[in-house]
Design a protein around this motif. Structure first.
Motif, PDB file in Angstrom:
ATOM      1  N   ASN A  89     101.740  39.366  47.893  1.00 40.40           N
ATOM      2  CA  ASN A  89     100.582  40.250  47.857  1.00 40.40           C
ATOM      3  C   ASN A  89     100.151  40.601  49.287  1.00 40.40           C
ATOM      4  O   ASN A  89      99.426  39.840  49.927  1.00 40.40           O
ATOM      5  CB  ASN A  89      99.436  39.589  47.093  1.00 40.40           C
ATOM      6  CG  ASN A  89      98.240  40.489  46.940  1.00 40.40           C
ATOM      7  OD1 ASN A  89      98.106  41.508  47.612  1.00 40.40           O
ATOM      8  ND2 ASN A  89      97.335  40.107  46.058  1.00 40.40           N
ATOM      9  N   LYS A  90     100.597  41.762  49.761  1.00 36.99           N
ATOM     10  CA  LYS A  90     100.275  42.187  51.129  1.00 36.99           C
ATOM     11  C   LYS A  90      98.780  42.321  51.354  1.00 36.99           C
ATOM     12  O   LYS A  90      98.290  42.105  52.459  1.00 36.99           O
ATOM     13  CB  LYS A  90     100.975  43.507  51.448  1.00 36.99           C
ATOM     14  CG  LYS A  90     102.471  43.371  51.569  1.00 36.99           C
ATOM     15  CD  LYS A  90     103.099  44.693  51.900  1.00 36.99           C
ATOM     16  CE  LYS A  90     103.856  45.177  50.701  1.00 36.99           C
ATOM     17  NZ  LYS A  90     104.679  46.339  50.955  1.00 36.99           N
ATOM     18  N   ALA A  91      98.034  42.687  50.307  1.00 33.11           N
ATOM     19  CA  ALA A  91      96.588  42.847  50.440  1.00 33.11           C
ATOM     20  C   ALA A  91      95.901  41.513  50.711  1.00 33.11           C
ATOM     21  O   ALA A  91      94.869  41.465  51.381  1.00 33.11           O
ATOM     22  CB  ALA A  91      96.005  43.484  49.175  1.00 33.11           C
ATOM     23  N   ALA A  92      96.480  40.435  50.205  1.00 33.79           N
ATOM     24  CA  ALA A  92      95.878  39.114  50.373  1.00 33.79           C
ATOM     25  C   ALA A  92      96.291  38.426  51.671  1.00 33.79           C
ATOM     26  O   ALA A  92      95.536  37.611  52.200  1.00 33.79           O
ATOM     27  CB  ALA A  92      96.249  38.223  49.189  1.00 33.79           C
ATOM     28  N   THR A  93      97.472  38.748  52.179  1.00 29.56           N
ATOM     29  CA  THR A  93      97.962  38.008  53.349  1.00 29.56           C
ATOM     30  C   THR A  93      98.335  38.907  54.524  1.00 29.56           C
ATOM     31  O   THR A  93      97.772  38.781  55.606  1.00 29.56           O
ATOM     32  CB  THR A  93      99.156  37.113  52.973  1.00 29.56           C
ATOM     33  OG1 THR A  93     100.193  37.902  52.381  1.00 29.56           O
ATOM     34  CG2 THR A  93      98.737  36.029  51.999  1.00 29.56           C
ATOM     35  N   HIS A  94      99.260  39.822  54.332  1.00 22.86           N
ATOM     36  CA  HIS A  94      99.790  40.614  55.442  1.00 22.86           C
ATOM     37  C   HIS A  94      98.690  41.391  56.173  1.00 22.86           C
ATOM     38  O   HIS A  94      98.592  41.346  57.402  1.00 22.86           O
ATOM     39  CB  HIS A  94     100.845  41.606  54.944  1.00 22.86           C
ATOM     40  CG  HIS A  94     102.058  40.972  54.350  1.00 22.86           C
ATOM     41  ND1 HIS A  94     102.022  40.191  53.215  1.00 22.86           N
ATOM     42  CD2 HIS A  94     103.362  41.030  54.712  1.00 22.86           C
ATOM     43  CE1 HIS A  94     103.238  39.775  52.915  1.00 22.86           C
ATOM     44  NE2 HIS A  94     104.080  40.270  53.810  1.00 22.86           N
ATOM     45  N   PHE A  95      97.876  42.120  55.411  1.00 18.59           N
ATOM     46  CA  PHE A  95      96.886  42.982  56.049  1.00 18.59           C
ATOM     47  C   PHE A  95      95.728  42.222  56.683  1.00 18.59           C
ATOM     48  O   PHE A  95      95.291  42.593  57.778  1.00 18.59           O
ATOM     49  CB  PHE A  95      96.435  44.092  55.104  1.00 18.59           C
ATOM     50  CG  PHE A  95      97.409  45.234  55.122  1.00 18.59           C
ATOM     51  CD1 PHE A  95      97.247  46.292  55.996  1.00 18.59           C
ATOM     52  CD2 PHE A  95      98.529  45.216  54.315  1.00 18.59           C
ATOM     53  CE1 PHE A  95      98.171  47.323  56.054  1.00 18.59           C
ATOM     54  CE2 PHE A  95      99.454  46.238  54.359  1.00 18.59           C
ATOM     55  CZ  PHE A  95      99.277  47.292  55.235  1.00 18.59           C
ATOM     56  N   PRO A  96      95.201  41.171  56.058  1.00 25.25           N
ATOM     57  CA  PRO A  96      94.192  40.391  56.781  1.00 25.25           C
ATOM     58  C   PRO A  96      94.725  39.813  58.097  1.00 25.25           C
ATOM     59  O   PRO A  96      94.010  39.798  59.108  1.00 25.25           O
ATOM     60  CB  PRO A  96      93.821  39.287  55.782  1.00 25.25           C
ATOM     61  CG  PRO A  96      94.059  39.925  54.447  1.00 25.25           C
ATOM     62  CD  PRO A  96      95.302  40.763  54.654  1.00 25.25           C
ATOM     63  N   ILE A  97      95.980  39.379  58.101  1.00 22.32           N
ATOM     64  CA  ILE A  97      96.568  38.861  59.340  1.00 22.32           C
ATOM     65  C   ILE A  97      96.707  39.984  60.362  1.00 22.32           C
ATOM     66  O   ILE A  97      96.370  39.807  61.541  1.00 22.32           O
ATOM     67  CB  ILE A  97      97.923  38.171  59.062  1.00 22.32           C
ATOM     68  CG1 ILE A  97      97.713  36.893  58.252  1.00 22.32           C
ATOM     69  CG2 ILE A  97      98.658  37.876  60.371  1.00 22.32           C
ATOM     70  CD1 ILE A  97      98.992  36.269  57.710  1.00 22.32           C
TER      71      ILE A  97
END
Length: 140
Positions: A100-108
């Motif tokens: 889930n990019k919304a949960a991990t990739h983008f916040p990072i």
């Protein structure tokens, strides 16, 4: 080797097994415009939910080989120029990343780049889920 949108000959495709990896023409044009500094203060980075460690390596390797203009790879432009050699790209699903990019990739990415979500452009080629909708809903 092939035509880089009238900018000369360069690496336009790389093989991974029997599959050819190449840039969509629209992506190539956008990256060439970015190379030409047509977008003031814009920086590029990648978020990918590549599903295995091997897929992560293949993705990074492809970015290091595919060219934007002759002699300049996507990696050279994005990591080398935009981020002064620091690889901030979030590629894969290995912890701390997830599918889930919304949960991990983008916040990072927001933390690393200090770019607010409303100043990011996100697009995705996923054909089995709405990653764009997920990012829009979660990343505010």
């Amino acid at each position: 080797k092939g035509d880089l949108n009238g900018r000369g000959e360069g690496v336009v495709g790389v093989m991974s097994g029997r599959s050819k990896i190449s840039l969509h023409m629209g992506s190539l044009i956008a990256l060439q415009n970015h190379y030409d500094n047509k977008f003031d203060d814009m920086k590029v980075c990648f978020a990918s939910s590549a599903d295995t460690p091997l897929a992560e390596k293949i993705g990074r390797s492809a970015l290091k080989l595919l060219e934007v203009v002759p002699g300049v790879s996507v990696w050279d432009l994005v990591v080398g120029r935009d981020w002064d050699g620091e690889d901030i790209n979030q590629i894969g699903r290995q912890p701390p990343l997830s599918s889930n990019k919304a949960a991990t990739h983008f916040p990072i990415l927001r933390e690393l780049t200090k770019v607010p979500y409303d100043r990011m452009l996100f697009f995705d080629d996923c054909q089995w889920g709405d990653h764009c909708g997920m990012v829009e809903a979660r990343c505010k």
